[in-house]
Motif scaffolding. Structure first.
Motif, PDB file in Angstrom:
ATOM      1  N   UNK A  60       0.441  -1.003  -0.159  1.00 38.88           N
ATOM      2  CA  UNK A  60      -0.136  -0.096   0.080  1.00 38.88           C
ATOM      3  C   UNK A  60       1.194   1.334   0.165  1.00 38.88           C
ATOM      4  N   UNK A  61       2.298   1.238   0.587  1.00 34.53           N
ATOM      5  CA  UNK A  61       3.008   2.239   1.012  1.00 34.53           C
ATOM      6  C   UNK A  61       2.909   2.624  -0.527  1.00 34.53           C
ATOM      7  N   UNK A  62       3.611   1.088  -0.990  1.00 39.67           N
ATOM      8  CA  UNK A  62       4.513   2.021  -3.133  1.00 39.67           C
ATOM      9  C   UNK A  62       2.891   2.054  -3.689  1.00 39.67           C
ATOM     10  N   UNK A  63       2.044   1.803  -3.599  1.00 39.43           N
ATOM     11  CA  UNK A  63       1.508   2.248  -4.059  1.00 39.43           C
ATOM     12  C   UNK A  63       0.891   3.375  -4.283  1.00 39.43           C
ATOM     13  N   UNK A  64       1.077   4.341  -3.287  1.00 31.94           N
ATOM     14  CA  UNK A  64       0.493   5.786  -3.180  1.00 31.94           C
ATOM     15  C   UNK A  64       1.872   6.761  -2.776  1.00 31.94           C
ATOM     16  N   UNK A  65       2.569   5.560  -3.766  1.00 32.31           N
ATOM     17  CA  UNK A  65       4.288   6.310  -4.256  1.00 32.31           C
ATOM     18  C   UNK A  65       5.178   6.765  -2.547  1.00 32.31           C
ATOM     19  N   UNK A  66       5.265   6.223  -2.014  1.00 33.02           N
ATOM     20  CA  UNK A  66       5.923   6.436  -0.720  1.00 33.02           C
ATOM     21  C   UNK A  66       7.014   5.286  -0.362  1.00 33.02           C
ATOM     22  N   UNK A  67       7.821   6.018   0.158  1.00 33.12           N
ATOM     23  CA  UNK A  67       9.318   4.529   0.406  1.00 33.12           C
ATOM     24  C   UNK A  67       9.334   4.099   0.645  1.00 33.12           C
ATOM     25  N   UNK A  68       7.744   4.021   2.150  1.00 28.02           N
ATOM     26  CA  UNK A  68       8.006   2.895   3.669  1.00 28.02           C
ATOM     27  C   UNK A  68       7.921   2.390   3.669  1.00 28.02           C
ATOM     28  N   UNK A  69       8.837   1.313   4.455  1.00 31.42           N
ATOM     29  CA  UNK A  69       8.715  -0.297   4.714  1.00 31.42           C
ATOM     30  C   UNK A  69       7.945  -0.603   5.836  1.00 31.42           C
ATOM     31  N   UNK A  70       7.061  -1.730   6.126  1.00 39.36           N
ATOM     32  CA  UNK A  70       6.674  -1.952   6.893  1.00 39.36           C
ATOM     33  C   UNK A  70       7.905  -3.679   7.499  1.00 39.36           C
ATOM     34  N   UNK A  71       7.661  -3.276   9.150  1.00 33.61           N
ATOM     35  CA  UNK A  71       8.382  -4.469   9.778  1.00 33.61           C
ATOM     36  C   UNK A  71       7.450  -5.319  10.177  1.00 33.61           C
ATOM     37  N   UNK A  72       7.857  -6.261  10.655  1.00 34.53           N
ATOM     38  CA  UNK A  72       6.612  -7.521  11.854  1.00 34.53           C
ATOM     39  C   UNK A  72       7.036  -8.218  12.609  1.00 34.53           C
ATOM     40  N   UNK A  73       6.795  -8.679  13.520  1.00 31.21           N
ATOM     41  CA  UNK A  73       7.348  -9.629  14.452  1.00 31.21           C
ATOM     42  C   UNK A  73       7.039 -11.108  14.192  1.00 31.21           C
ATOM     43  N   UNK A  74       7.765 -12.419  14.620  1.00 35.20           N
ATOM     44  CA  UNK A  74       7.060 -13.718  14.880  1.00 35.20           C
ATOM     45  C   UNK A  74       8.406 -14.259  16.111  1.00 35.20           C
ATOM     46  N   UNK A  75       8.263 -15.182  15.991  1.00 32.52           N
ATOM     47  CA  UNK A  75       8.682 -16.061  16.971  1.00 32.52           C
ATOM     48  C   UNK A  75       9.474 -17.486  16.304  1.00 32.52           C
ATOM     49  N   UNK A  76       9.988 -18.385  16.643  1.00 33.01           N
ATOM     50  CA  UNK A  76      10.050 -19.029  16.186  1.00 33.01           C
ATOM     51  C   UNK A  76       8.864 -20.134  15.859  1.00 33.01           C
ATOM     52  N   UNK A  77       7.807 -20.392  17.368  1.00 32.37           N
ATOM     53  CA  UNK A  77       6.702 -20.942  17.339  1.00 32.37           C
ATOM     54  C   UNK A  77       5.991 -20.498  15.994  1.00 32.37           C
ATOM     55  N   UNK A  78       5.924 -19.380  15.839  1.00 31.54           N
ATOM     56  CA  UNK A  78       5.320 -18.373  14.621  1.00 31.54           C
ATOM     57  C   UNK A  78       5.067 -18.714  13.350  1.00 31.54           C
ATOM     58  N   UNK A  79       7.044 -19.533  13.195  1.00 35.83           N
ATOM     59  CA  UNK A  79       7.141 -19.903  11.790  1.00 35.83           C
ATOM     60  C   UNK A  79       7.216 -20.785  11.235  1.00 35.83           C
ATOM     61  N   UNK A  80       6.391 -21.851  12.360  1.00 33.86           N
ATOM     62  CA  UNK A  80       4.937 -23.017  12.180  1.00 33.86           C
ATOM     63  C   UNK A  80       4.042 -22.775  11.256  1.00 33.86           C
ATOM     64  N   UNK A  81       3.738 -21.492  11.201  1.00 31.80           N
ATOM     65  CA  UNK A  81       2.109 -20.941  10.801  1.00 31.80           C
ATOM     66  C   UNK A  81       2.188 -20.511   9.708  1.00 31.80           C
ATOM     67  N   UNK A  82       0.815 -21.696   8.312  1.00 27.21           N
ATOM     68  CA  UNK A  82       1.336 -20.895   7.209  1.00 27.21           C
ATOM     69  C   UNK A  82       1.002 -19.850   6.594  1.00 27.21           C
ATOM     70  N   UNK A  83       0.304 -18.853   7.933  1.00 28.41           N
ATOM     71  CA  UNK A  83       0.745 -17.647   7.713  1.00 28.41           C
ATOM     72  C   UNK A  83       1.995 -17.244   6.796  1.00 28.41           C
ATOM     73  N   UNK A  84       3.003 -17.364   8.265  1.00 27.35           N
ATOM     74  CA  UNK A  84       4.475 -16.726   7.768  1.00 27.35           C
ATOM     75  C   UNK A  84       4.814 -17.267   6.578  1.00 27.35           C
ATOM     76  N   UNK A  85       4.742 -18.475   6.082  1.00 29.04           N
ATOM     77  CA  UNK A  85       4.795 -18.472   4.542  1.00 29.04           C
ATOM     78  C   UNK A  85       4.345 -17.990   3.422  1.00 29.04           C
ATOM     79  N   UNK A  86       2.888 -17.785   3.604  1.00 27.20           N
ATOM     80  CA  UNK A  86       2.221 -17.502   2.436  1.00 27.20           C
ATOM     81  C   UNK A  86       3.436 -16.368   2.705  1.00 27.20           C
TER      82      UNK A  86
END
Lengths: 337, 352
Positions: free
Chosen positions: B142-168
């Motif tokens: 959304x930032x890129x589509x609105x012409x801005x050079x901003x980033x998104x940083x998201x956190x997760x844990x080792x357990x969270x990296x088993x979830x499908x959402x992490x991989x998707x």
């Protein structure tokens, strides 16, 4: 633009429902730079039903694009886009393929405005073809609208005509909250009508009287409106006035129109192709029981699918999905009570 | 710490406070900023547990011991970037700029804690594991589509990296070239399940390879190294170079939440080993040894952050409890007739 469209002069064009949906998407993309479309095969191919036909060529790959094949990712990414200022419109290829995304829908989509007390919201539309009637393969004909209607914070819209489809879809895209937009596969190309060109909206939460009558109220939506109208017209030939109420939106539901009709006729039949137990039709029955019991001349009758998965067996599919004969029987049942 | 876990892991300041990569040490001002952020985060974490014991805060998941991993990453962002924390990332959120009073109110389950400040691009703590990862992809695009050079940083844990959402999400970010930084804090435990039972993979940063994006492994208790690799990832994303997965190797020396009893599933031998690698002590030793820090400065800092915290708690105390009718507020921008009716019912029954 699809080949089924014919330009008939100024002001309107003859369109099928899928063409009207395509037109609504084009109007939305044209009017608002924040609108973007994405999903599986929606880009170059224009979607498996061609609802997004020609839109990538016209509006570019940044605004109309194919995603990897993962529904939770599609919905989850759309939520993020909505949070960050866009108006995302996602296509899920079939309603029956929506289920991997239920975590995102139940945990976040309808909850964001509430859990941030209005600071963040998700103005997202999720379109999905739903329902049976065209002999699709297994798991392509589900009607999961009740599942979504049960989720706080999301609206559920199910159009039954090309004109409504366009106006409701534009209203859904312009709505500040998440909206599910279920499109009956059976209705995509079965009828054509004159649809206004350009921009217009049909407000969410307003039912439509498809037929007026004094004897029986039939409440329905989406793919069942065609079936119920057929039954109503047949009854009319026998001097029975059937009022067909097309809900158009399940959330918010137009309770006043339903109640006004039931208070007039005293008899109500509710029709859906979804399974019987726990379906949205039961909400309508509960509403009538709570608010119009004194008007009832007969018990409420439901005409529904069965508490079995939608059968992909061609020879019995039309037995599962309510048809005009079953609706006519129910009309007779409430009249004969 | 077993050997495979240290594979390919960047350390700049080691556990003893010695410098192993002098070429990557930033200027003194940055070092002081990093140290201050960790001390501030630790102060919150320690005081939060006390507030909980006093009945002044609800269930709270402590992050003590992970300050380097959280503050070092969050400090690489500007306020134009998005931060998507999980429930254990209070340290990242307060470093980014979420007001402390707001965080206290959040963990008091007050709606005032839920009402995120206008203009601040931090999303509320994510409870359902990994669900924030696809959101980060959407925010970044959304930032890129609105012409801005901003980033998104998201956190997760080792357990969270088993979830499908992490991989998707990693796959989406790669395929769509989303300017994302994915921080995977490998703290050894998903409640009671150790990382070794969570997955056969040892080096979780290598999961990035499966999605064609860079994966970086860093000593999660070394804030200098964490900050270094995160800044590189942020700069790459901002410049259009796409997403990065960063694995910060750390340890959950604290219980899962204040109501958890780790004695049911682990002995504390390993915890003691990790306490020796403490991120705050480590940087303080480094700074003190080089004459960049002393007791006077430490005392002044302690006074500052104590005052800040106490003022924030006082501010939080001033907010009132919600009324019953607020339950149905903010479901939609405009309430449906059904919600209007339910609100009237609540007002009638409870008078507020």
């Amino acid at each position: 633009m699809t080949a089924t469209e014919v330009r008939t002069g100024t002001g309107t064009r003859t369109m099928t429902m899928v063409a009207a949906i395509n037109d609504a998407l084009a109007v939305a993309l044209e009017r608002d730079a924040k609108v973007c479309l994405f999903g599986e095969d929606v880009g170059v191919m224009g979607g498996v039903f061609r609802a997004t036909d020609g839109l990538q060529a016209r509006f570019g790959r940044e605004r109309v694009f194919d995603t990897p094949l993962a529904e939770a990712g599609i919905v989850g990414m759309g939520i993020g886009m909505g949070l960050a200022g866009m108006r995302p419109v996602a296509e899920i290829q079939f309603a029956g393929f929506l289920y991997p995304a239920l975590d995102q829908i139940l945990s976040h989509l309808g909850r964001y405005r509430h859990r941030t007390r209005g600071r963040f919201s998700v103005p997202m539309v999720i379109r999905a073809p739903y329902g049976g009637g065209v002999h699709t393969p297994e798991q392509h004909a589900d009607s999961p609208e009740a599942v979504l209607a049960h989720v706080p914070g999301v609206k559920v819209v199910i159009p039954s005509s090309p004109t409504d489809a366009k106006g409701l879809l534009l209203a859904a895209i312009e709505d500040p909250d998440p909206v599910f937009f279920f499109e009956s596969i059976k209705l995509y190309r079965s009828t054509k009508e004159e649809v206004p060109e350009g921009h217009y909206t049909v407000p969410l939460g307003k039912a439509r009287l498809v037929r007026e009558g004094d004897d029986v109220t039939v409440v329905c939506y989406g793919g069942m409106v065609e079936v119920c109208t057929k039954a109503a017209d047949a009854a009319r030939a026998h001097g029975i006035g059937v009022e067909v109420v097309d809900l158009r939106t399940l959330v918010p539901m137009d309770t006043e129109t339903v109640l006004a009709s039931v208070r007039k006729t005293g008899r109500v039949v509710i029709v859906t192709e979804a399974p019987r137990t726990g379906g949205f039709h039961n909400e309508i029955a509960a509403l009538v029981a709570e608010r119009a019991l004194d008007s009832l001349l007969a018990p409420v009758v439901r005409v529904t699918g069965f508490d079995a998965p939608y059968p992909p067996f061609t020879s019995v599919e039309d037995t599962y999905r309510p048809n005009a004969t079953r609706v006519a029987k129910a009309i007779k049942q409430v009249l004969d009570y | 710490m077993t050997e495979p876990q240290e594979q390919d892991m960047l350390t700049i300041i080691d556990a003893s406070g010695g410098c192993v990569r002098p070429d990557l040490v930033p200027d003194e001002e940055t070092l002081a900023r990093l140290y201050r952020a960790m001390r501030r985060a630790r102060h919150f974490d320690e005081r939060a547990v006390v507030l909980h014991r006093q009945g002044r805060m609800g269930v709270y998941p402590p992050f003590g011991g992970m300050e380097a991993s959280q503050a070092g990453t969050a400090l690489a962002l500007t306020h134009d970037d998005w931060l998507l924390p999980t429930y254990r990332d209070t340290g990242a959120a307060l470093t980014y700029g979420l007001p402390i009073s707001q965080i206290v109110l959040y963990w008091r389950t007050s709606p005032h804690g839920w009402a995120m400040p206008e203009g601040l691009k931090v999303l509320p703590f994510y409870i359902p594991i990994a669900t924030q990862y696809p959101h980060a992809v959407g925010c970044a695009l959304a930032e890129r589509m609105q012409g801005r050079r901003n980033v998104a940083m998201a956190y997760i844990g080792d357990g969270g990296s088993s979830e499908g959402d992490f991989h998707e999400a990693l796959n989406f970010a790669g395929a769509l070239d989303a300017p994302c930084v994915f921080v995977l804090q490998n703290n050894g435990w998903a409640i009671s399940v150790p990382t070794t039972a969570q997955t056969r993979a040892v080096n979780l940063s290598r999961r990035a390879e499966g999605y064609g994006i860079p994966g970086v492994r860093v000593d999660g208790n070394d804030i200098v190294a964490v900050h270094h690799v995160t800044r590189e990832a942020v700069e790459r994303a901002r410049a259009g170079g796409g997403p990065t997965l960063i694995e910060t190797v750390t340890y959950r020396v604290k219980p899962h939440t204040v109501s958890d009893d780790p004695g049911r599933y682990r002995t504390e031998d390993l915890t003691r080993e990790w306490l020796e690698k403490d991120p705050v002590t480590r940087l303080r030793t480094y700074l003190t040894t080089r004459g960049l820090w002393d007791d006077a400065r430490e005392d002044a800092l302690t006074r500052d952050i104590t005052q800040e915290f106490e003022a924030a708690v006082e501010e939080a105390d001033r907010f009132s409890e919600p009324t019953p009718s607020e339950i149905v507020d903010h479901v939609f921008a405009t309430p449906t007739p059904q919600l209007t009716e339910q609100r009237a019912q609540l007002l009638e029954e409870y008078g507020a």
